[in-house]
Design a protein around this motif. Structure first.
Motif, PDB file in Angstrom:
ATOM      1  N   ARG A  80       0.830  -1.206   0.000  1.00  0.00           N
ATOM      2  CA  ARG A  80       0.000   0.000   0.000  1.00  0.00           C
ATOM      3  C   ARG A  80       0.864   1.256   0.000  1.00  0.00           C
ATOM      4  O   ARG A  80       2.015   1.243   0.429  1.00  0.00           O
ATOM      5  CB  ARG A  80      -0.935  -0.009   1.205  1.00  0.00           C
ATOM      6  CG  ARG A  80      -0.272   0.250   2.537  1.00  0.00           C
ATOM      7  CD  ARG A  80      -1.311   0.297   3.653  1.00  0.00           C
ATOM      8  NE  ARG A  80      -0.713   0.703   4.903  1.00  0.00           N
ATOM      9  CZ  ARG A  80      -0.130  -0.120   5.758  1.00  0.00           C
ATOM     10  NH1 ARG A  80      -0.057  -1.418   5.494  1.00  0.00           N
ATOM     11  NH2 ARG A  80       0.390   0.351   6.884  1.00  0.00           N
ATOM     12  N   ARG A  81       0.265   2.322  -0.469  1.00  0.00           N
ATOM     13  CA  ARG A  81       0.974   3.594  -0.577  1.00  0.00           C
ATOM     14  C   ARG A  81       1.471   4.054   0.796  1.00  0.00           C
ATOM     15  O   ARG A  81       0.752   3.990   1.790  1.00  0.00           O
ATOM     16  CB  ARG A  81       0.045   4.659  -1.161  1.00  0.00           C
ATOM     17  CG  ARG A  81       0.714   5.985  -1.424  1.00  0.00           C
ATOM     18  CD  ARG A  81      -0.243   6.921  -2.137  1.00  0.00           C
ATOM     19  NE  ARG A  81       0.381   8.189  -2.462  1.00  0.00           N
ATOM     20  CZ  ARG A  81      -0.188   9.162  -3.141  1.00  0.00           C
ATOM     21  NH1 ARG A  81      -1.437   9.004  -3.586  1.00  0.00           N
ATOM     22  NH2 ARG A  81       0.447  10.293  -3.392  1.00  0.00           N
ATOM     23  N   GLY A  82       2.717   4.513   0.849  1.00  0.00           N
ATOM     24  CA  GLY A  82       3.311   4.963   2.106  1.00  0.00           C
ATOM     25  C   GLY A  82       4.170   3.910   2.777  1.00  0.00           C
ATOM     26  O   GLY A  82       4.832   4.198   3.785  1.00  0.00           O
ATOM     27  N   SER A  83       4.194   2.677   2.243  1.00  0.00           N
ATOM     28  CA  SER A  83       5.026   1.617   2.831  1.00  0.00           C
ATOM     29  C   SER A  83       6.504   1.935   2.623  1.00  0.00           C
ATOM     30  O   SER A  83       6.892   2.528   1.613  1.00  0.00           O
ATOM     31  CB  SER A  83       4.690   0.272   2.183  1.00  0.00           C
ATOM     32  OG  SER A  83       3.345  -0.079   2.414  1.00  0.00           O
ATOM     33  N   TYR A  84       7.319   1.531   3.550  1.00  0.00           N
ATOM     34  CA  TYR A  84       8.756   1.793   3.452  1.00  0.00           C
ATOM     35  C   TYR A  84       9.533   0.756   4.255  1.00  0.00           C
ATOM     36  O   TYR A  84       8.967  -0.006   5.047  1.00  0.00           O
ATOM     37  CB  TYR A  84       9.085   3.205   3.957  1.00  0.00           C
ATOM     38  CG  TYR A  84       8.806   3.417   5.434  1.00  0.00           C
ATOM     39  CD1 TYR A  84       9.789   3.198   6.393  1.00  0.00           C
ATOM     40  CD2 TYR A  84       7.542   3.814   5.863  1.00  0.00           C
ATOM     41  CE1 TYR A  84       9.533   3.380   7.734  1.00  0.00           C
ATOM     42  CE2 TYR A  84       7.267   4.002   7.203  1.00  0.00           C
ATOM     43  CZ  TYR A  84       8.272   3.789   8.145  1.00  0.00           C
ATOM     44  OH  TYR A  84       8.010   3.967   9.483  1.00  0.00           O
TER      45      TYR A  84
END
Length: 230
Positions: free
Chosen positions: A210-214
């Motif tokens: 998902r968007r924002g994963s790091y």
């Protein structure tokens, strides 16, 4: 005099078009007089040129400019290291073609500047086989450029705090470690193939999350990283 031809655009000051013509210059000197003086301008002795330096004829001028840049810029913490292009369409062994750049043909310069774009230091690119300094040759050209600029800053201000920013051409773990040893802060993007000994989530997998994963890691010693969090 091929290097001097790169500045020939200044002759536009004598054109009749309003967006080029400069009254202050044209009333002070004629175009023919300017061309004559410029064609006879020398900044060093041709009998004492460094044969390994392709810009030897202009080296004293470059050295003086870098000195004056450092003396007159407003001291601040944040600095950028990058490349810049000087347009040139003539013949010279150092002329570059860089696809996708606004100015595709010309001389490439390594530059160090403040966050607002004030130029503090520059060095013309002379080819991948010629590093910016032999002192940093084992780290590669990109790292050598950053360290050369860092060295210039530290020479002028031994006790000041500086934070250097650069893109993925320059960034590597050995460079960050070297800057840390020299009491510099540094931030840069890094290419995935320069993190071979660091255990991070594969880029193909993290793109599917998902968007924002790091993912990140903390270096505890050279080439040995321990995972901190996900």
């Amino acid at each position: 005099m091929q290097e001097v031809n790169a500045f020939i655009g200044v002759l536009m000051f004598w054109e009749r078009e309003k967006d080029c013509h400069n009254v202050m210059i044209t009333e002070a000197i004629t175009r023919d007089r300017f061309e004559y003086l410029f064609s006879n301008l020398h900044v060093c002795d041709n009998q004492q040129l460094d044969q390994g330096d392709k810009f030897a004829k202009l080296r004293p001028l470059f050295t003086l400019l870098n000195k004056k840049f450092m003396e007159n810029f407003s001291l601040e913490e944040m600095h950028l290291v990058d490349e810049a292009m000087v347009p040139y369409y003539g013949r010279h062994s150092c002329k570059q073609y860089i696809r996708g750049k606004p100015m595709r043909y010309g001389y490439k310069l390594w530059v160090g500047s403040t966050k607002l774009g004030y130029l503090n230091w520059f060095e013309p690119y002379q080819g991948a086989s010629k590093n910016i300094s032999e002192n940093f040759s084992e780290l590669g050209v990109g790292a050598g450029v950053v360290l050369e600029y860092a060295q210039a800053l530290r020479k002028e201000w031994p006790d000041k705090k500086f934070h250097l920013f650069f893109d993925n051409f320059f960034t590597s773990i050995p460079l960050i470690e070297k800057l840390t040893d020299c009491n510099f802060y540094a931030t840069g993007m890094v290419r995935e193939n320069r993190l071979k000994d660091i255990s991070l989530i594969d880029s193909k997998l993290i793109k599917k999350q998902r968007r924002g994963s790091y993912d990140y890691a903390k270096i505890v010693k050279q080439y040995n990283c321990s995972k901190v969090a996900r």
